[in-house]
Design a protein around this motif. Structure first.
Motif, PDB file in Angstrom:
ATOM      1  N   VAL A 164       1.189  -1.411   0.152  1.00 55.87           N
ATOM      2  CA  VAL A 164       0.040   0.207   0.450  1.00 55.87           C
ATOM      3  C   VAL A 164       0.983   1.093   0.257  1.00 55.87           C
ATOM      4  CG1 VAL A 164      -1.694   0.869   1.306  1.00 55.87           C
ATOM      5  CG2 VAL A 164      -1.512  -1.377   1.385  1.00 55.87           C
ATOM      6  N   ASN A 165       0.588   2.023  -0.876  1.00 59.85           N
ATOM      7  CA  ASN A 165       1.225   3.187  -1.137  1.00 59.85           C
ATOM      8  C   ASN A 165       1.029   4.293  -0.276  1.00 59.85           C
ATOM      9  OD1 ASN A 165       2.748   5.837  -2.061  1.00 59.85           O
ATOM     10  ND2 ASN A 165       2.770   5.204  -3.961  1.00 59.85           N
ATOM     11  N   LEU A 166       1.812   4.879   1.027  1.00 59.43           N
ATOM     12  CA  LEU A 166       0.860   5.451   1.517  1.00 59.43           C
ATOM     13  C   LEU A 166       1.059   6.584   1.461  1.00 59.43           C
ATOM     14  CD1 LEU A 166       2.740   3.797   4.741  1.00 59.43           C
ATOM     15  CD2 LEU A 166      -0.523   3.628   4.249  1.00 59.43           C
ATOM     16  N   THR A 167       2.436   6.990   1.006  1.00 59.51           N
ATOM     17  CA  THR A 167       2.087   8.849   0.663  1.00 59.51           C
ATOM     18  C   THR A 167       2.693   9.206  -0.831  1.00 59.51           C
ATOM     19  OG1 THR A 167       5.250   8.459   0.202  1.00 59.51           O
ATOM     20  CG2 THR A 167       4.435   9.121   2.490  1.00 59.51           C
ATOM     21  N   LYS A 168       1.419   8.778  -1.644  1.00 58.27           N
ATOM     22  CA  LYS A 168       0.784   8.866  -3.122  1.00 58.27           C
ATOM     23  C   LYS A 168       0.314   9.744  -3.310  1.00 58.27           C
ATOM     24  CE  LYS A 168      -1.722   6.816  -6.789  1.00 58.27           C
ATOM     25  NZ  LYS A 168      -3.222   5.956  -6.732  1.00 58.27           N
ATOM     26  N   ALA A 169       0.591  10.881  -2.474  1.00 59.42           N
ATOM     27  CA  ALA A 169      -0.500  12.311  -2.848  1.00 59.42           C
ATOM     28  C   ALA A 169       0.616  13.428  -2.779  1.00 59.42           C
ATOM     29  CB  ALA A 169      -1.237  12.682  -1.556  1.00 59.42           C
ATOM     30  N   ASN A 170       2.048  12.721  -2.398  1.00 58.46           N
ATOM     31  CA  ASN A 170       3.216  13.507  -2.729  1.00 58.46           C
ATOM     32  C   ASN A 170       4.050  13.205  -3.478  1.00 58.46           C
ATOM     33  OD1 ASN A 170       5.001  15.764  -2.432  1.00 58.46           O
ATOM     34  ND2 ASN A 170       5.730  14.269  -0.752  1.00 58.46           N
ATOM     35  N   ASN A 203      12.731   7.340   5.023  1.00 61.84           N
ATOM     36  CA  ASN A 203      12.584   7.096   5.972  1.00 61.84           C
ATOM     37  C   ASN A 203      11.543   7.094   7.400  1.00 61.84           C
ATOM     38  OD1 ASN A 203      14.977   6.989   8.643  1.00 61.84           O
ATOM     39  ND2 ASN A 203      14.903   9.133   8.405  1.00 61.84           N
ATOM     40  N   PRO A 204      11.200   6.266   6.971  1.00 61.74           N
ATOM     41  CA  PRO A 204       9.992   5.652   7.982  1.00 61.74           C
ATOM     42  C   PRO A 204      10.894   5.165   9.384  1.00 61.74           C
ATOM     43  CG  PRO A 204       9.792   4.131   6.335  1.00 61.74           C
ATOM     44  CD  PRO A 204      11.388   5.477   5.948  1.00 61.74           C
ATOM     45  N   VAL A 205       9.705   5.591  10.682  1.00 61.59           N
ATOM     46  CA  VAL A 205      10.084   4.813  11.555  1.00 61.59           C
ATOM     47  C   VAL A 205       8.980   5.146  12.786  1.00 61.59           C
ATOM     48  CG1 VAL A 205      10.950   5.459  13.845  1.00 61.59           C
ATOM     49  CG2 VAL A 205      11.840   6.528  11.537  1.00 61.59           C
ATOM     50  N   PHE A 206       8.704   3.924  12.933  1.00 62.23           N
ATOM     51  CA  PHE A 206       7.639   3.355  13.954  1.00 62.23           C
ATOM     52  C   PHE A 206       7.761   4.031  15.044  1.00 62.23           C
ATOM     53  CE2 PHE A 206       6.259   0.781  10.541  1.00 62.23           C
ATOM     54  CZ  PHE A 206       4.894   1.138  10.165  1.00 62.23           C
ATOM     55  N   SER A 207       6.165   4.356  15.858  1.00 60.68           N
ATOM     56  CA  SER A 207       6.306   5.087  17.218  1.00 60.68           C
ATOM     57  C   SER A 207       6.346   3.308  18.196  1.00 60.68           C
ATOM     58  CB  SER A 207       5.796   5.660  17.550  1.00 60.68           C
ATOM     59  OG  SER A 207       3.800   4.967  18.000  1.00 60.68           O
ATOM     60  N   PRO A 208       6.844   3.441  19.492  1.00 67.21           N
ATOM     61  CA  PRO A 208       7.608   2.118  20.179  1.00 67.21           C
ATOM     62  C   PRO A 208       6.027   1.780  20.105  1.00 67.21           C
ATOM     63  CG  PRO A 208       8.946   3.842  20.833  1.00 67.21           C
ATOM     64  CD  PRO A 208       7.872   4.880  20.065  1.00 67.21           C
ATOM     65  N   ASP A 209       4.878   2.776  20.330  1.00 66.80           N
ATOM     66  CA  ASP A 209       3.932   2.388  20.923  1.00 66.80           C
ATOM     67  C   ASP A 209       2.186   1.667  19.475  1.00 66.80           C
ATOM     68  OD1 ASP A 209       2.590   4.514  19.892  1.00 66.80           O
ATOM     69  OD2 ASP A 209       1.345   6.007  21.697  1.00 66.80           O
ATOM     70  N   ARG A 210       3.390   2.303  19.087  1.00 67.49           N
ATOM     71  CA  ARG A 210       1.816   1.605  17.705  1.00 67.49           C
ATOM     72  C   ARG A 210       1.635   2.230  16.746  1.00 67.49           C
ATOM     73  NH1 ARG A 210       2.432  -5.078  17.301  1.00 67.49           N
ATOM     74  NH2 ARG A 210       5.084  -5.137  18.119  1.00 67.49           N
ATOM     75  N   ARG A 211       1.348   3.269  16.747  1.00 73.14           N
ATOM     76  CA  ARG A 211       0.280   4.305  17.122  1.00 73.14           C
ATOM     77  C   ARG A 211       0.422   5.263  15.864  1.00 73.14           C
ATOM     78  NH1 ARG A 211      -3.089   8.609  20.955  1.00 73.14           N
ATOM     79  NH2 ARG A 211      -4.408   9.589  18.425  1.00 73.14           N
ATOM     80  N   TRP A 216      -1.718   6.004  12.930  1.00 66.82           N
ATOM     81  CA  TRP A 216      -1.375   4.963  12.144  1.00 66.82           C
ATOM     82  C   TRP A 216      -3.812   4.744  12.654  1.00 66.82           C
ATOM     83  CZ3 TRP A 216       1.003   3.817   8.781  1.00 66.82           C
ATOM     84  CH2 TRP A 216       1.333   2.013   8.510  1.00 66.82           C
ATOM     85  N   GLN A 217      -4.130   5.325  13.099  1.00 65.76           N
ATOM     86  CA  GLN A 217      -5.352   5.161  12.954  1.00 65.76           C
ATOM     87  C   GLN A 217      -6.435   5.892  12.045  1.00 65.76           C
ATOM     88  OE1 GLN A 217      -6.982   6.003  16.982  1.00 65.76           O
ATOM     89  NE2 GLN A 217      -5.892   4.048  17.869  1.00 65.76           N
ATOM     90  N   ASN A 218      -5.977   6.838  11.481  1.00 65.34           N
ATOM     91  CA  ASN A 218      -7.061   7.086  10.657  1.00 65.34           C
ATOM     92  C   ASN A 218      -5.970   7.845   8.849  1.00 65.34           C
ATOM     93  OD1 ASN A 218      -5.850   9.832  11.283  1.00 65.34           O
ATOM     94  ND2 ASN A 218      -7.198  10.347  12.608  1.00 65.34           N
ATOM     95  N   ARG A 219      -5.091   7.782   9.470  1.00 63.93           N
ATOM     96  CA  ARG A 219      -3.906   7.871   8.508  1.00 63.93           C
ATOM     97  C   ARG A 219      -4.130   9.053   7.943  1.00 63.93           C
ATOM     98  NH1 ARG A 219      -3.248   2.390   9.014  1.00 63.93           N
ATOM     99  NH2 ARG A 219      -2.081   1.542   7.001  1.00 63.93           N
TER     100      ARG A 219
END
Length: 450
Positions: free
Chosen positions: A31-37, A43-51, A75-78
């Motif tokens: 899934v392309n998360l940044t298609k609009a740009n 350099n994607p980095v997830f937070s420790p709580d995965r939110r 991460w819940q609503n993008r």
């Protein structure tokens, strides 16, 4: 899921459109998360709580040196927020606090690095580490200490621990301490002067070992590449200040218009202006050095640079006779022919305003090849066969122009290197040739004939 960065555009040589893709670990389509740009996301980095997902993004397609913004995706609503919309500096490395409340962002700032702590709630920030040159920062599990690699002009990388509450740094490794104790090395000194467009321009100066202020010393003027780059207070493993100073030379460098670490407007200013603002900065910087430092011998000056720095050496060679000798490493000599042989088409298209058939006047205006009849200074030309960024033919063209006019010139060719000299054995050859060329013209009888 795993977040990865990829450019899937059909013509990747002409675009910087990296995107962040989410790949399900249990299978399924990415899934392309940044298609609009349409610009660079990385350099994607997830937070420790995965939110949250933090990442960097640029806003101008095709511009590799655009400002890197710090973006935060819920991460819940993008939904995405820019945490650094009011900044002028680029974000380099990013890391999360263990409680997922803060992001630590490293930036380049006036020839060194800084580390900022940024609240994800409202974007407020605090600079927690400054006035050092650090890389690869990592937080300890308790969030109280940064562990990183630290270096400066007198010390290669060592591991340091920085207490975030007090700012105190403690050296943990001493890999090079024994060897360094046997060397006489001076720190860099900073200077500022008024350059092109009446802007304040920053420079660094290094004195040679056993420096005697009553003596006169030759000057080696180092010019950085990029062109959106900077010379910094680091222990560079190729363009090392101490190695250039060791034979008895004063070393100086200027972070001219286009350099990074001084705000995006300053960085942007070089595009379309390769030969005017930076050259003016360099000449005014040299004027300042000769006036302020009486130990510099203005009759024994040399300049050296790589990539854009190599271009500037060619440009200097066509614009002034101030230097006793010049050294160009993998420099652009003819922007029009360089366009047809580089693997990064987006680079010249941004810097010169399009392909040559659309912006020929700009390509030719800033082409040293068009002014090569003005060459008068001995030059060492260095180029490598595997350089796909600035093809080896650029070096051949420059060397031909120099020799065709009977000027002293030498061509140093590496069949197994690319844009940088990587292999230790080749690096020894590189240093021997560079220092030998400088010695010939800075310590010899002053003759410019070969």
């Amino acid at each position: 899921a795993v977040a990865v960065v990829a450019n899937l555009d059909e013509n990747r040589a002409a675009t910087t459109n990296n995107d962040i893709f989410l790949i399900p670990t249990k299978g399924g389509d990415p899934v392309n998360l940044t298609k609009a740009n349409p610009a660079n996301d990385n350099n994607p980095v997830f937070s420790p709580d995965r939110r949250w997902l933090a990442y960097r993004a640029q806003t101008r397609p095709g511009f590799e040196a655009d400002r890197q913004h710090l973006m935060l995706m819920d991460w819940q609503n993008r939904q995405v927020r820019d945490l650094t919309s009011d900044w002028t500096l680029s974000v380099d490395e990013i890391l999360w606090s263990p409680d997922s409340r803060f992001i630590y962002a490293q930036t380049e700032e006036e020839a060194r690095t800084s580390l900022y702590r940024i609240s994800i709630q409202d974007g407020t920030r605090e600079r927690v580490v400054k006035n050092s040159f650090d890389q690869s920062p990592r937080l300890t599990p308790d969030g109280k200490t940064i562990v990183c690699l630290r270096e400066d002009s007198r010390q290669p990388d060592e591991v340091f621990a920085i207490d975030l509450a007090s700012g105190n740094a403690r050296q943990l490794s001493h890999v090079n301490s024994k060897a360094l104790a046997q060397l006489d090395m001076n720190p860099v000194e900073e200077f500022w002067f008024t350059g092109a467009k009446d802007a304040r321009v920053h420079g660094l100066l290094l004195k040679p070992p056993a420096f005697d202020p009553s003596r006169k010393y030759p000057l080696v003027y180092l010019i950085h590449g990029g062109p959106q780059g900077a010379m910094q207070d680091d222990f560079h493993w190729r363009w090392n200040y101490q190695m250039f100073a060791a034979p008895g030379y004063v070393v100086a460098t200027v972070n001219f218009h286009g350099s990074t670490g001084y705000g995006q407007e300053f960085t942007d200013s070089i595009s379309g202006h390769w030969g005017d603002y930076p050259y003016e900065d360099l000449m005014k910087g040299l004027d300042y050095l000769e006036k302020q430092y009486p130990f510099i011998d203005s009759t024994r000056l040399a300049a050296a640079g790589a990539s854009y720095g190599g271009y500037m050496i060619y440009w200097i060679g066509t614009q002034t006779k101030r230097f006793a000798c010049l050294i160009s490493h993998d420099g652009v000599f003819n922007p029009e022919s360089m366009y047809g042989s580089t693997e990064e088409l987006w680079f010249p298209e941004w810097e010169f305003g399009g392909p040559p058939w659309e912006s020929r006047e700009t390509y030719r205006r800033w082409s040293p090849q068009n002014f090569s009849q003005n060459f008068s200074t001995p030059m060492l030309v260095v180029h490598s066969q595997l350089d796909f960024r600035v093809d080896v033919s650029q070096g051949y063209e420059a060397f031909t122009a120099l020799r065709r006019q009977g000027l002293p010139a030498r061509f140093l060719y590496f069949p197994d290197e690319g844009h940088w000299i990587i292999k230790p054995r080749n690096r020894r050859v590189w240093w021997n040739e560079m220092l030998g060329w400088l010695e010939k013209y800075l310590k010899g009888d002053g003759s410019r004939t070969e």
